[in-house]
Design a protein around this motif. Structure first.
Motif, PDB file in Angstrom:
ATOM      1  N   HIS A 139     -41.980   8.895  18.973  1.00 42.71           N
ATOM      2  CA  HIS A 139     -43.431   8.721  19.040  1.00 42.71           C
ATOM      3  C   HIS A 139     -43.894   8.182  20.385  1.00 42.71           C
ATOM      4  CE1 HIS A 139     -43.404   9.503  14.759  1.00 42.71           C
ATOM      5  NE2 HIS A 139     -42.523   8.532  14.591  1.00 42.71           N
ATOM      6  N   GLU A 140     -42.993   7.555  21.120  1.00 45.19           N
ATOM      7  CA  GLU A 140     -43.385   6.968  22.405  1.00 45.19           C
ATOM      8  C   GLU A 140     -42.172   6.881  23.313  1.00 45.19           C
ATOM      9  OE1 GLU A 140     -44.633   2.530  23.648  1.00 45.19           O
ATOM     10  OE2 GLU A 140     -46.008   3.466  22.210  1.00 45.19           O
ATOM     11  N   ALA A 150     -36.701   6.983  25.129  1.00 38.27           N
ATOM     12  CA  ALA A 150     -37.399   6.824  23.852  1.00 38.27           C
ATOM     13  C   ALA A 150     -37.424   5.349  23.479  1.00 38.27           C
ATOM     14  CB  ALA A 150     -36.693   7.629  22.762  1.00 38.27           C
ATOM     15  N   ASN A 151     -38.613   4.821  23.194  1.00 35.45           N
ATOM     16  CA  ASN A 151     -38.671   3.408  22.811  1.00 35.45           C
ATOM     17  C   ASN A 151     -39.414   3.150  21.507  1.00 35.45           C
ATOM     18  OD1 ASN A 151     -41.193   3.927  23.888  1.00 35.45           O
ATOM     19  ND2 ASN A 151     -41.294   2.066  25.111  1.00 35.45           N
ATOM     20  N   ARG A 152     -39.952   4.207  20.882  1.00 39.36           N
ATOM     21  CA  ARG A 152     -40.477   4.058  19.512  1.00 39.36           C
ATOM     22  C   ARG A 152     -40.197   5.358  18.777  1.00 39.36           C
ATOM     23  NH1 ARG A 152     -45.261   4.655  16.627  1.00 39.36           N
ATOM     24  NH2 ARG A 152     -46.373   5.476  18.442  1.00 39.36           N
ATOM     25  N   LEU A 169     -35.343   4.745   8.866  1.00 39.79           N
ATOM     26  CA  LEU A 169     -35.269   3.667   9.843  1.00 39.79           C
ATOM     27  C   LEU A 169     -36.338   3.871  10.911  1.00 39.79           C
ATOM     28  CD1 LEU A 169     -31.382   3.505  10.381  1.00 39.79           C
ATOM     29  CD2 LEU A 169     -32.766   2.133   8.811  1.00 39.79           C
ATOM     30  N   LYS A 170     -37.012   2.783  11.267  1.00 37.79           N
ATOM     31  CA  LYS A 170     -38.021   2.820  12.318  1.00 37.79           C
ATOM     32  C   LYS A 170     -37.575   1.873  13.440  1.00 37.79           C
ATOM     33  CE  LYS A 170     -41.740   3.831   9.045  1.00 37.79           C
ATOM     34  NZ  LYS A 170     -43.077   3.430   8.529  1.00 37.79           N
ATOM     35  N   PHE A 171     -37.586   2.378  14.671  1.00 36.55           N
ATOM     36  CA  PHE A 171     -37.058   1.635  15.814  1.00 36.55           C
ATOM     37  C   PHE A 171     -38.155   1.356  16.837  1.00 36.55           C
ATOM     38  CE2 PHE A 171     -33.655   4.132  14.018  1.00 36.55           C
ATOM     39  CZ  PHE A 171     -32.519   3.330  14.098  1.00 36.55           C
TER      40      PHE A 171
END
Length: 215
Positions: A139-140, A150-152, A169-171
């Motif tokens: 997503h971001e 990738a950081n989100r 899982l959400k990172f």
């Protein structure tokens, strides 16, 4: 008339636009803290010059293994890699979806994956590993000026036979530049599999590159 890029060219551009460490990456050490529920664990980590990972100082073996796996994933995404070595023998098939993303199917002897690309960035990856299929949606991204990270992103794991969701899982990842290299200093992982979400927070401090990187 301008000839459109082939599926391989599009995927190669996105692959090579990622941020990776270079061949001179010296490795580093750091203190690690993991907050998981009501528990807090602290220890020491090393990512060595050869990209091997070492975690020490944590008495809970499962927790230590979890930190090791997390760091191995970091190495997988940041290690330098040649496109030809990784994908030189693969087949690339291009299509589109209803979001207008470019869909690239990558077929190989031991790999059959699908990627979605927007601009020069991979925004989705679908793969099968054993009896599990997983989809990673980004997503971001962080634009480092030297490539994107990738950081989100989210990862959904399903049973390949039943299509039942095994975990979600959400990172959220945070990177900082240390010397010449962007390194992860924090990762928050939200597990939405159960009725009540659980959160694990990895933090890295006192990061020290080997001296050769600072010269």
């Amino acid at each position: 008339m301008k000839t459109s890029k082939t599926a391989q060219e599009l995927f190669q551009t996105a692959f090579e636009s990622r941020y990776t460490w270079d061949e001179d990456f010296p490795g580093y050490s750091a203190k690690v803290q993991l907050i998981q529920g009501q528990e807090t664990y602290t220890g020491k980590i090393f990512i060595h010059r050869d990209l091997s990972v070492e975690v020490s100082g944590i008495s809970d073996i499962e927790v230590q293994e979890g930190i090791y796996i997390q760091l191995r994933n970091v190495v997988t995404h940041c290690k330098p890699a040649s496109f030809n070595e990784e994908y030189g023998e693969h087949e690339f098939i291009q299509s589109t979806d209803d979001t207008q993303a470019t869909v690239i199917i990558v077929k190989g002897e031991s790999l059959n994956s699908t990627y979605k690309i927007k601009g020069r960035e991979i925004c989705q990856e679908t793969r099968v590993k054993g009896s599990t299929a997983f989809v990673i949606d980004t997503h971001e991204n962080l634009d480092t000026g030297e490539g994107y990270i990738a950081n989100r992103y989210d990862a959904i794991f399903r049973d390949l036979k039943t299509n039942e969701i095994q975990s979600i899982l959400k990172f959220e990842d945070t990177y900082e530049k240390v010397g010449n290299y962007y390194l992860m200093i924090k990762q928050v992982v939200q597990d939405s599999q159960d009725v009540k979400d659980t959160i694990a927070e990895f933090s890295y401090s006192d990061i020290k590159l080997q001296e050769s990187a600072m010269m």
